[in-house]
Design a protein around this motif. Structure first.
Motif, PDB file in Angstrom:
ATOM      1  N   VAL A 171      -2.942  -3.840   2.417  1.00  0.00           N
ATOM      2  CA  VAL A 171      -3.290  -2.713   1.535  1.00  0.00           C
ATOM      3  C   VAL A 171      -4.771  -2.361   1.566  1.00  0.00           C
ATOM      4  O   VAL A 171      -5.161  -1.345   0.974  1.00  0.00           O
ATOM      5  CB  VAL A 171      -2.862  -2.990   0.066  1.00  0.00           C
ATOM      6  N   ALA A 172      -5.574  -3.205   2.231  1.00  0.00           N
ATOM      7  CA  ALA A 172      -7.031  -3.013   2.146  1.00  0.00           C
ATOM      8  C   ALA A 172      -7.461  -1.598   2.516  1.00  0.00           C
ATOM      9  O   ALA A 172      -8.418  -1.066   1.951  1.00  0.00           O
ATOM     10  CB  ALA A 172      -7.741  -4.024   3.031  1.00  0.00           C
ATOM     11  N   GLY A 173      -6.740  -0.976   3.435  1.00  0.00           N
ATOM     12  CA  GLY A 173      -7.146   0.352   3.880  1.00  0.00           C
ATOM     13  C   GLY A 173      -6.612   1.493   3.030  1.00  0.00           C
ATOM     14  O   GLY A 173      -6.999   2.647   3.213  1.00  0.00           O
ATOM     15  N   SER A 174      -5.727   1.194   2.105  1.00  0.00           N
ATOM     16  CA  SER A 174      -5.103   2.288   1.351  1.00  0.00           C
ATOM     17  C   SER A 174      -6.041   2.805   0.266  1.00  0.00           C
ATOM     18  O   SER A 174      -6.871   2.078  -0.277  1.00  0.00           O
ATOM     19  CB  SER A 174      -3.787   1.815   0.728  1.00  0.00           C
ATOM     20  N   GLU A 175      -5.844   4.077  -0.045  1.00  0.00           N
ATOM     21  CA  GLU A 175      -6.731   4.742  -1.013  1.00  0.00           C
ATOM     22  C   GLU A 175      -6.639   4.073  -2.383  1.00  0.00           C
ATOM     23  O   GLU A 175      -7.649   3.842  -3.048  1.00  0.00           O
ATOM     24  CB  GLU A 175      -6.307   6.213  -1.100  1.00  0.00           C
ATOM     25  N   LEU A 176      -5.426   3.747  -2.764  1.00  0.00           N
ATOM     26  CA  LEU A 176      -5.213   3.165  -4.088  1.00  0.00           C
ATOM     27  C   LEU A 176      -5.868   1.788  -4.196  1.00  0.00           C
ATOM     28  O   LEU A 176      -6.544   1.472  -5.185  1.00  0.00           O
ATOM     29  CB  LEU A 176      -3.711   3.069  -4.371  1.00  0.00           C
TER      30      LEU A 176
ATOM     31  N   PRO B 170       6.556   2.275  -6.865  1.00  0.00           N
ATOM     32  CA  PRO B 170       7.102   2.375  -5.499  1.00  0.00           C
ATOM     33  C   PRO B 170       7.564   1.015  -5.000  1.00  0.00           C
ATOM     34  O   PRO B 170       6.873   0.014  -5.180  1.00  0.00           O
ATOM     35  CB  PRO B 170       5.897   2.871  -4.690  1.00  0.00           C
ATOM     36  N   TYR B 171       8.711   0.969  -4.398  1.00  0.00           N
ATOM     37  CA  TYR B 171       9.243  -0.286  -3.856  1.00  0.00           C
ATOM     38  C   TYR B 171       9.307  -0.207  -2.340  1.00  0.00           C
ATOM     39  O   TYR B 171       9.950   0.680  -1.794  1.00  0.00           O
ATOM     40  CB  TYR B 171      10.628  -0.584  -4.437  1.00  0.00           C
ATOM     41  N   THR B 172       8.631  -1.158  -1.682  1.00  0.00           N
ATOM     42  CA  THR B 172       8.654  -1.175  -0.217  1.00  0.00           C
ATOM     43  C   THR B 172       9.911  -1.906   0.259  1.00  0.00           C
ATOM     44  O   THR B 172      10.502  -2.689  -0.489  1.00  0.00           O
ATOM     45  CB  THR B 172       7.409  -1.902   0.329  1.00  0.00           C
ATOM     46  N   LEU B 173      10.256  -1.674   1.504  1.00  0.00           N
ATOM     47  CA  LEU B 173      11.496  -2.267   2.030  1.00  0.00           C
ATOM     48  C   LEU B 173      11.487  -3.805   1.987  1.00  0.00           C
ATOM     49  O   LEU B 173      12.468  -4.405   1.537  1.00  0.00           O
ATOM     50  CB  LEU B 173      11.746  -1.759   3.455  1.00  0.00           C
ATOM     51  N   PRO B 174      10.381  -4.467   2.405  1.00  0.00           N
ATOM     52  CA  PRO B 174      10.411  -5.934   2.334  1.00  0.00           C
ATOM     53  C   PRO B 174      10.612  -6.443   0.909  1.00  0.00           C
ATOM     54  O   PRO B 174      11.281  -7.442   0.688  1.00  0.00           O
ATOM     55  CB  PRO B 174       9.035  -6.358   2.867  1.00  0.00           C
ATOM     56  N   MET B 175      10.019  -5.737  -0.053  1.00  0.00           N
ATOM     57  CA  MET B 175      10.177  -6.160  -1.445  1.00  0.00           C
ATOM     58  C   MET B 175      11.624  -5.961  -1.901  1.00  0.00           C
ATOM     59  O   MET B 175      12.190  -6.793  -2.607  1.00  0.00           O
ATOM     60  CB  MET B 175       9.217  -5.343  -2.321  1.00  0.00           C
ATOM     61  N   VAL B 176      12.210  -4.847  -1.461  1.00  0.00           N
ATOM     62  CA  VAL B 176      13.602  -4.571  -1.825  1.00  0.00           C
ATOM     63  C   VAL B 176      14.510  -5.656  -1.246  1.00  0.00           C
ATOM     64  O   VAL B 176      15.394  -6.183  -1.928  1.00  0.00           O
ATOM     65  CB  VAL B 176      14.014  -3.172  -1.304  1.00  0.00           C
ATOM     66  N   GLU B 177      14.244  -5.987   0.032  1.00  0.00           N
ATOM     67  CA  GLU B 177      15.032  -7.043   0.693  1.00  0.00           C
ATOM     68  C   GLU B 177      14.908  -8.345  -0.081  1.00  0.00           C
ATOM     69  O   GLU B 177      15.895  -9.054  -0.305  1.00  0.00           O
ATOM     70  CB  GLU B 177      14.515  -7.265   2.121  1.00  0.00           C
ATOM     71  N   ARG B 178      13.693  -8.673  -0.449  1.00  0.00           N
ATOM     72  CA  ARG B 178      13.435  -9.914  -1.163  1.00  0.00           C
ATOM     73  C   ARG B 178      14.158  -9.912  -2.508  1.00  0.00           C
ATOM     74  O   ARG B 178      14.768 -10.895  -2.906  1.00  0.00           O
ATOM     75  CB  ARG B 178      11.911 -10.046  -1.353  1.00  0.00           C
ATOM     76  N   PHE B 179      14.104  -8.769  -3.176  1.00  0.00           N
ATOM     77  CA  PHE B 179      14.729  -8.675  -4.499  1.00  0.00           C
ATOM     78  C   PHE B 179      16.248  -8.816  -4.369  1.00  0.00           C
ATOM     79  O   PHE B 179      16.902  -9.505  -5.159  1.00  0.00           O
ATOM     80  CB  PHE B 179      14.377  -7.331  -5.158  1.00  0.00           C
TER      81      PHE B 179
ATOM     82  N   ALA C 116      -1.468   7.751  -0.926  1.00  0.00           N
ATOM     83  CA  ALA C 116      -2.460   6.781  -1.427  1.00  0.00           C
ATOM     84  C   ALA C 116      -1.998   5.344  -1.255  1.00  0.00           C
ATOM     85  O   ALA C 116      -2.752   4.411  -1.493  1.00  0.00           O
ATOM     86  CB  ALA C 116      -2.734   7.053  -2.900  1.00  0.00           C
ATOM     87  N   LEU C 117      -0.750   5.187  -0.852  1.00  0.00           N
ATOM     88  CA  LEU C 117      -0.185   3.837  -0.757  1.00  0.00           C
ATOM     89  C   LEU C 117      -0.337   3.273   0.651  1.00  0.00           C
ATOM     90  O   LEU C 117      -0.502   4.021   1.615  1.00  0.00           O
ATOM     91  CB  LEU C 117       1.304   3.861  -1.123  1.00  0.00           C
ATOM     92  N   ALA C 118      -0.260   1.962   0.721  1.00  0.00           N
ATOM     93  CA  ALA C 118      -0.403   1.301   2.027  1.00  0.00           C
ATOM     94  C   ALA C 118       0.867   1.451   2.851  1.00  0.00           C
ATOM     95  O   ALA C 118       0.823   1.571   4.074  1.00  0.00           O
ATOM     96  CB  ALA C 118      -0.719  -0.177   1.826  1.00  0.00           C
ATOM     97  N   THR C 119       1.997   1.414   2.193  1.00  0.00           N
ATOM     98  CA  THR C 119       3.280   1.444   2.893  1.00  0.00           C
ATOM     99  C   THR C 119       4.173   2.491   2.242  1.00  0.00           C
ATOM    100  O   THR C 119       4.177   2.621   1.012  1.00  0.00           O
ATOM    101  CB  THR C 119       3.969   0.062   2.770  1.00  0.00           C
ATOM    102  N   LYS C 120       4.910   3.181   3.053  1.00  0.00           N
ATOM    103  CA  LYS C 120       5.814   4.200   2.502  1.00  0.00           C
ATOM    104  C   LYS C 120       6.923   3.495   1.714  1.00  0.00           C
ATOM    105  O   LYS C 120       7.561   2.576   2.225  1.00  0.00           O
ATOM    106  CB  LYS C 120       6.411   5.012   3.647  1.00  0.00           C
TER     107      LYS C 120
ATOM    108  N   SER D 222       0.776  -7.772  -6.439  1.00  0.00           N
ATOM    109  CA  SER D 222       2.024  -7.606  -5.695  1.00  0.00           C
ATOM    110  C   SER D 222       1.898  -8.092  -4.263  1.00  0.00           C
ATOM    111  O   SER D 222       0.806  -8.163  -3.715  1.00  0.00           O
ATOM    112  CB  SER D 222       2.413  -6.135  -5.628  1.00  0.00           C
ATOM    113  N   PHE D 223       3.026  -8.373  -3.660  1.00  0.00           N
ATOM    114  CA  PHE D 223       3.106  -8.690  -2.226  1.00  0.00           C
ATOM    115  C   PHE D 223       3.814  -7.530  -1.509  1.00  0.00           C
ATOM    116  O   PHE D 223       4.295  -6.600  -2.141  1.00  0.00           O
ATOM    117  CB  PHE D 223       3.910  -9.963  -1.997  1.00  0.00           C
ATOM    118  N   TYR D 224       3.891  -7.647  -0.221  1.00  0.00           N
ATOM    119  CA  TYR D 224       4.680  -6.741   0.652  1.00  0.00           C
ATOM    120  C   TYR D 224       4.250  -5.270   0.531  1.00  0.00           C
ATOM    121  O   TYR D 224       5.083  -4.370   0.560  1.00  0.00           O
ATOM    122  CB  TYR D 224       6.179  -6.856   0.349  1.00  0.00           C
ATOM    123  N   GLY D 225       2.976  -5.036   0.358  1.00  0.00           N
ATOM    124  CA  GLY D 225       2.485  -3.662   0.347  1.00  0.00           C
ATOM    125  C   GLY D 225       2.741  -2.919  -0.941  1.00  0.00           C
ATOM    126  O   GLY D 225       2.518  -1.711  -1.019  1.00  0.00           O
ATOM    127  N   MET D 226       3.193  -3.610  -1.973  1.00  0.00           N
ATOM    128  CA  MET D 226       3.372  -2.974  -3.283  1.00  0.00           C
ATOM    129  C   MET D 226       1.982  -2.719  -3.887  1.00  0.00           C
ATOM    130  O   MET D 226       0.995  -3.336  -3.488  1.00  0.00           O
ATOM    131  CB  MET D 226       4.201  -3.891  -4.184  1.00  0.00           C
TER     132      MET D 226
END
Lengths: 533, 813
Positions: free
Chosen positions: A46-51, A111-120, A89-93, A358-362
């Motif tokens: 996420v370091a590069g994301s605007e948020l 926003p929920y990223t795919l890896p987070m959704v998978e994990r959940f 503004a987010l790191a991951t779509k 958060s993890f996984y780009g959240m």
């Protein structure tokens, strides 16, 4: 793309358990290693994301630097981006946007990223397995499992996750998810689901605890007086009812839900699950599984198979804890930046405010969830779990502070009411002043006529035994610092109907249990309330 | 009651028991329920068959037989339904209800003779007389049995889980046995000789399927089948010669009434003969049935043999990768090794046909896991093991792209993680078996040992190279000699001084005719002393300090290490220092003496001059002039002494020393030409400035050049005078060399002493060089001489470079 989980189909219990519930065997050092590794990856991501740059202009080179340089945040800090669903503004779509309703009517989008959704989704299966067992390593969940779920549908997280779990595992939802999605009235949906369950049967029940308790109460109140309907003529329904009645008859008691549905697992959602634990066991025949999760955090902690304490889960977010002294100071001084500790630094029997990254780009970095938890033990000897155990205390803003040191949380008041065995519709509590002295006022709508004075004394007595703070405070001021306001019958229902008509969100249909606003109390009582200061 | 009657009852009891087990199992899924229903159906079938078989006549038997008309198809549909549910095969929504309807359609047929038209009596009991629809009935049942078989085969092929495949294999084998048993039931009806075996085969099928669906950890079905077949074949193989041998012997004896002892004897003989025969037969069968295991053993042997040949550490890992790929018949193999000085596993060697390279970061959970665990991990378990669930998606993607199926740790005996072996899919596209995993473990052990050995070899090589480099870089000569004085090792410095000497006797190498008197070699080696000895010796015209220390060789023998430190330069420097100190003392003495003499001498000169100004007799004047001249000479000596003792004023200015040299050479140019002396000047034009007193420095160079001229003239009436100026560290060095006779070693130390001279009496005062010494020292410089008797002399003057005050200040800042 959510992939189908093949493991449950093979029936290899050992591997299924290891995959979904194996985290209970982690040591604290392994837990911290996973946390640190996932946070390091999150920072990279996420370091590069605007948020993220808003809070983290320079990419931290270490976890320590991250904790030093990144400020503690709240949802308001993310609002301009998240409420507008600004994906740029987010790191991951995001895979989807989950909706949640904050206190005071502030809607939240997460926003929920795919890896987070998978994990959940994976851990939701784990929770199902845990709900359906009382032994370590025992897996009673299989494909085709019938799950009755009374949780908010999409766009709430529970609805989304339900859909994802159904993609991973061939579950039979009651009612089917498509039907749940189209259901506008939640209460009606709940009734329909149980009617359908009479025909289909249920293997697992996942529902808001209040609903489960209410259904149980309804059974015990109306036993033997079941309304007959045409739907009950279905042979399966009739067989179920007949066997249920026989079972109740054999045990010489009223018909209870557990006679109709011999469920394998019960998952209670809501902060009141522990309070109604005994009632749930009585009504449903199973010990409810609790977990501590939220839309912003994901799953933070869950009951093990013994359903005793909540064990922390390492995979969803990096956990920091603000000690009680620090968060109290930060409440008094908004400019104060409280210090945090990590899970391997927490102390037993201490209260902490939870801070997550958060993890996984959240999106959330050092986010103050606003929840207070208590570390109940550093290990669970009974289950052989070597990780700190927690219990939810309350929302930080859900504490009623009577005299500076007398902090009463929602659970304590809830348990106080439950312990008096009064049958009630609902309640709400807050601090008011009488003759300049702070008093705890409990607004309670009983189901039956009660002696208000007697009930107030009973409540006071229970509260004295449950809360040392309250007991000390009363001893200090040498008076009873609690009042009971018995609310007219139908007040809570009227409030609910009015709020529903006004188009209020699901979470705001009832007045809050703790620290309700003047207007909420006015609406509840149907009159103006003068708060004396 | 014989087997004919008992078997149906056994089937009933057995199937009811199994149904109870299946129903009571802690998980009761839909597929299990269907199988339980099937078992109940078979139990009912058993009851009907029993009733039919125990009927007193064909009429009653026919009555019971007709119950089978709808029962058979229904059981078959349930079996098929079970196969569909168990394998989760998606089928057309309508076909199962149609099949059930079709099966139910046989119920009315039971009342007609269309399927079974009657009963007949066979040698073993009752058999039905087939009606016109009997074939359809049989085909329906068999067709569904075959359909169930194909469903399980489909499930077996589709599944990627070895355990599930094994389970499906059990069921498949069971169905095949059941179908074969069914054929044995039909054959007698068709008039072919066969004993009805359906009941037994059904029991086998039910047992296998119950075990398969209830138990997770099953023995590999192939192993079970192989073992069964192997034992059967071995038994048959052994029994055959046993029986033949027995028959032959009894025939040879030719009597029908064989005495009992003969039987005992025969059994004894055969029992003694059997074990080797058993072993032989066992060997054949094993080779036939356990070919893979033999292949594995051969693969391990080959790997072991091949890796022994690998000597080049650089080539070792790639070669091992290829060997593993060949041994396991694997498409992609990769070995990851740690990066020296880092934590990650980045050095990857993959076989040429392998996929993309795999690298793992230092914080990869996989590395953390393998540091703690020694088990091989299947890649599909990366999602299963909690400690690996946090694995980076990038790392997962790499493994996926590589086609990795297994990751095995290469662990040393000390438990250190030496590397990772990553294996892709097999060339045959088959799944890895249990034996494959055992082979992987064995190969990992071999690879680790080989890597450890390579690492140790590498370390030893590096250590040796380092030691050699350190020894070779030493300025001191180092020599190691064995107990026979033979040199085993000599470093560069030693070889440079004493020549190539490896294998030679040490004292011969250093130019001696026998062991050095002062050498303690014998004492160290022969007397087995552990002490270190030091001594000095003069070898090859140089001074050496020698340290001798004993060495114990790995073989237990003794060697000696000797370190030769050339002390010549140090000794000269020390002597120069000593000389400087001595000269300084002499200078101070001379200065005192000169002062003391100077005063009376001034008086003598003054009065002598005054007296000479008077009118004196010739004789007196002559004597007085002698007094005056000698006093004057004494005054000059005193002046020179004072110059040596630096007790006069100097006028030093920065300048180029080359100017003084050139001027001095010009001054003597004519005389040198006349004396046949050739001047070779090598003056560095870029010399920095030196602060000096022009006249004093000219006096220094003049003195040296005059001495050189004189020496060369005396030696061979001419010669070459080489004058050189150059920078030497922070000094300007001027060397003036002649090819004269040189200075004897014993005189070298005294040349700068006052009044030391080798010239005849009266031709020199012996103060020239001592004055030079005084002047140079006064300039902050050094003057010294290097000379070898018979080979000329070199006088060297070193003066410090001039540093201006401003520059000094800057530097100071």
């Amino acid at each position: 793309m959510i992939e189908r989980d093949e493991l449950l189909r093979t029936g290899d219990e050992q591997r299924i358990w290891q995959k979904y519930c194996g985290f209970f065997d982690l040591s604290l050092s392994e837990f911290m290693e996973i946390q640190e590794q996932l946070l390091a990856e999150q920072i990279e991501l996420v370091a590069g994301s605007e948020l993220a740059r808003k809070f983290m202009p320079e990419k931290p080179r270490s976890i320590a630097e991250f904790r030093q340089t990144v400020p503690l945040t709240r949802y308001e800090d993310y609002m301009p981006y998240l409420v507008e669903k600004d994906e740029s503004a987010l790191a991951t779509k995001p895979y989807f946007w989950a909706h949640t309703s904050g206190r005071g009517g502030n809607f939240k989008w997460v926003p929920y990223t795919l890896p987070m959704v998978e994990r959940f989704a994976c851990f939701s299966i784990g929770l199902m397995i845990l709900a359906c067992t009382s032994k370590k390593g025992e897996v009673n969940v299989r494909e085709g499992f019938r799950v009755l779920q009374n949780l908010p549908p999409t766009p709430y997280l529970t609805g989304h996750i339900g859909e994802v779990v159904s993609q991973k595992l061939n579950l039979r939802y009651i009612p089917p998810l498509e039907k749940q999605k189209g259901q506008a009235d939640f209460q009606r949906g709940v009734e329909e689901s149980f009617q359908m369950a009479l025909r289909t049967g249920v293997d697992m029940l996942g529902s808001l605890t209040t609903i489960l308790v209410k259904i149980g109460e309804r059974f015990s109140e109306n036993s033997g007086k079941m309304k007959l309907s045409i739907k009950m003529l279905h042979p399966r329904v009739m067989a179920r009812l007949a066997s249920g009645y026989l079972r109740a008859l054999r045990e010489r008691r009223k018909l209870l839900p557990k006679d109709l549905w011999m469920i394998k697992g019960l998952a209670g959602y809501g902060t009141d699950t522990e309070i109604y634990r005994d009632q749930l066991i009585h009504y449903w025949g199973r010990t409810p599984l609790e977990n501590y999760a939220s839309t912003e955090t994901g799953l933070v902690a869950a009951h093990a198979w013994n359903k005793r304490y909540l064990t922390f889960v390492p995979f969803f977010c990096f956990l920091e804890f603000i000690p009680e002294v620090e968060y109290t100071r930060s409440l008094q001084d908004s400019n104060y930046r409280p210090a945090t500790v990590l899970l391997n630094e927490v102390q037993p029997r201490q209260r902490y405010e939870i801070v997550i990254s958060s993890f996984y780009g959240m999106p959330f970095l050092r986010y103050r969830v606003g929840d207070l938890i208590r570390i109940v033990a550093m290990e669970d000897d009974e289950a052989g779990i070597k990780l700190p155990q927690m219990a939810f205390v309350s929302r930080v803003d859900g504490l009623i502070d009577l005299g500076g040191f007398t902090r009463l949380d929602e659970r304590t008041i809830w348990k106080t009411i439950a312990n008096t065995n009064v049958k009630y519709v609902d309640w709400s509590a807050r601090k008011e002043y009488e003759a300049g002295k702070p008093v705890l006022i409990i607004y309670l709508e009983p189901k039956e006529t009660v002696d208000a004075g007697e009930l107030e004394r009973a409540l006071h007595k229970e509260l004295l035994s449950l809360s040392k703070d309250y007991s000390d405070f009363n001893a200090m001021i040498n008076t009873v610092s609690m009042r009971l306001v018995v609310v007219d019958k139908g007040s809570f229902d009227r409030y609910y109907q009015e709020r529903r008509k006004a188009g209020a969100d699901l979470a705001h249909l009832k007045p809050p249990h703790m620290n309700a606003s003047d207007s909420a109390i006015e609406d509840l009582l149907g009159k103006r309330v003068e708060v004396k200061a | 009651m014989n087997a004919y009657f008992v078997l149906p009852l056994v089937q009933t009891v057995f199937c009811l028991t199994l149904a109870w087990v299946v129903i009571r199992s802690h998980y009761r899924g839909a597929a299990h329920r269907f199988f339980a229903l099937y078992l109940l159906g078979l139990a009912g079938w058993g009851v009907i068959i029993f009733l039919m078989r125990s009927s007193p006549g064909t009429t009653q038997a026919y009555f019971w037989e007709r119950f089978l008309v709808p029962f058979g198809p229904l059981i078959s549909v349930v079996l098929y339904h079970f196969s569909v549910r168990y394998t989760s095969k998606r089928s057309w929504g309508w076909h199962l209800p149609v099949l059930y309807v079709f099966a139910l359609a046989f119920i009315p047929l039971a009342a007609t003779p269309l399927v079974f038209s009657g009963m007949q009596v066979k040698p073993y009991g009752f058999a039905p007389v087939l009606g016109p629809l009997a074939l359809l009935w049989a085909l329906f049942g068999y067709g569904l049995g075959m359909a169930a078989l194909s469903t399980f085969v489909w499930g077996y092929r589709r599944s990627s889980y070895a355990e599930e495949r094994n389970r499906l294999a059990y069921i498949t084998v069971g169905i095949v046995i059941s179908l074969l048993g069914g054929i044995t039931d039909i054959l007698p009806v068709l008039g072919l000789p066969s004993y009805p075996g359906l009941i037994i085969s059904n029991l086998i099928f039910c047992s296998l399927t119950t075990v398969a669906i209830l138990k997770y950890k099953l023995l590999d079905i192939r192993l079970v089948l192989r073992k069964s077949a192997a034992y059967a074949m071995t038994s048959a193989g052994v029994t055959f010669p046993f029986v033949v041998g027995f028959l032959l012997i009894t025939r040879l004896i030719g009597v029908s009434n064989i005495p009992t002892w003969t039987y005992f004897f025969l059994v004894l003989v055969l029992a003694l003969a059997m074990p080797p025969l058993w072993r032989v037969v066992q060997g054949w069968v094993d080779r036939l049935f356990y070919r893979e295991r033999y292949d594995y053993l051969r693969a391990v042997e080959k790997f072991s043999r091949e890796t022994q040949r690998l000597a080049d550490p650089e080539q070792l890992v790639p070669d091992m990768v290829n060997l593993v790929a060949n041994a396991l018949r694997t498409r992609n193999v990769c070995i990851l090794l740690p990066v020296s000085g880092g934590d990650g596993f980045l050095r990857a060697y993959c076989n040429p046909s392998g996929g993309s390279k795999v690298t793992l970061g230092a914080h990869s959970p996989l590395l953390r896991w393998f540091r703690r665990s020694e088990d091989i991990v299947a890649c599909k378990d990366l999602d299963v093991i909690p400690q690996l669930q946090s694995m980076n998606p990038g790392d997962r993607e790499q493994l996926k792209e590589f086609g990795a199926e297994f990751i095995a740790p290469l662990k040393t005996r000390g438990g250190q993680l030496a590397g990772l072996l990553i294996l892709g899919s097999k060339l045959s596209e088959q799944h890895y078996t249990l034996e494959d995993k055992q082979l992987i473990s064995a190969l990992c052990g071999q690879i680790t040992v080989k890597l450890e050995n390579a690492s140790l070899y590498d370390d030893a090589l590096r250590t040796r190279q380092n030691l050699e480099a350190w020894f070779q870089a030493m300025a001191d000569g180092v020599m190691i000699a064995d107990s026979e004085y033979r040199i085993q090792f000599a470093n560069k410095a030693f070889s440079k001084t004493f020549g190539d000497c490896i294998g030679k006797i040490c004292w011969l190498s250093i130019g001696k005719s026998g062991p050095c008197n002062s050498c303690l070699f014998r004492k160290v080696v022969k007397e087995d002393k552990e002490e270190t000895f030091r001594f000095s010796d003069y070898l090859m015209e140089r001074d050496y300090n020698i340290v001798v220390a004993p060495l114990r060789n790995p073989s237990g023998t003794r060697s000696v290490i000797e370190v030769f430190r050339d002390m010549t330069a140090e000794r000269v420097a020390l002597e120069r220092l000593y000389e400087s100190g001595r000269l300084a003392a002499v200078g101070r003495l001379a200065a005192g003496v000169a002062h003391e003499i100077n005063n009376p001498l001034t008086g003598v000169l003054g009065f002598a001059e005054r007296v000479l100004g008077r009118d004196l007799s010739v004789e007196v004047r002559k004597d007085l002039e002698i007094v005056y001249n000698e006093a004057n000479r004494a005054a000059k000596v005193v002046k020179n002494l004072l110059t040596f003792a630096r007790s006069h004023r100097q006028d030093k200015v920065p300048g180029n020393i080359n100017d003084v040299i050139k001027a001095t050479l010009e001054l003597r140019a004519y005389e040198m030409k006349v004396n046949g002396i050739q001047v070779v000047a090598g003056l560095d034009p870029d010399l920095p400035l030196v602060q000096f007193d022009y006249h004093q420095m000219q006096q220094v160079f003049l003195n040296i050049i005059l001495n050189a001229e004189q020496a060369m003239a005396e030696a061979h009436h001419g010669g070459t005078l080489s004058v050189k100026s150059e920078m030497c560290v922070n000094n300007v060095a001027i060397s003036i060399a002649d090819d004269g006779p040189g200075i004897p070693r014993e005189n070298l130390r005294m040349v700068f002493e006052p009044f030391f001279t080798t010239k005849e009496v009266g031709s020199g005062t012996g103060l020239g060089l001592s004055v030079c010494h005084g002047i140079v020292v006064e300039h902050g410089g050094k003057i010294y001489v290097e000379s070898e008797f018979g080979h000329g002399s070199v006088f060297k003057v070193e003066l410090p470079v001039y540093v201006s005050a401003s520059k000094t200040e800057v530097n100071a800042r």
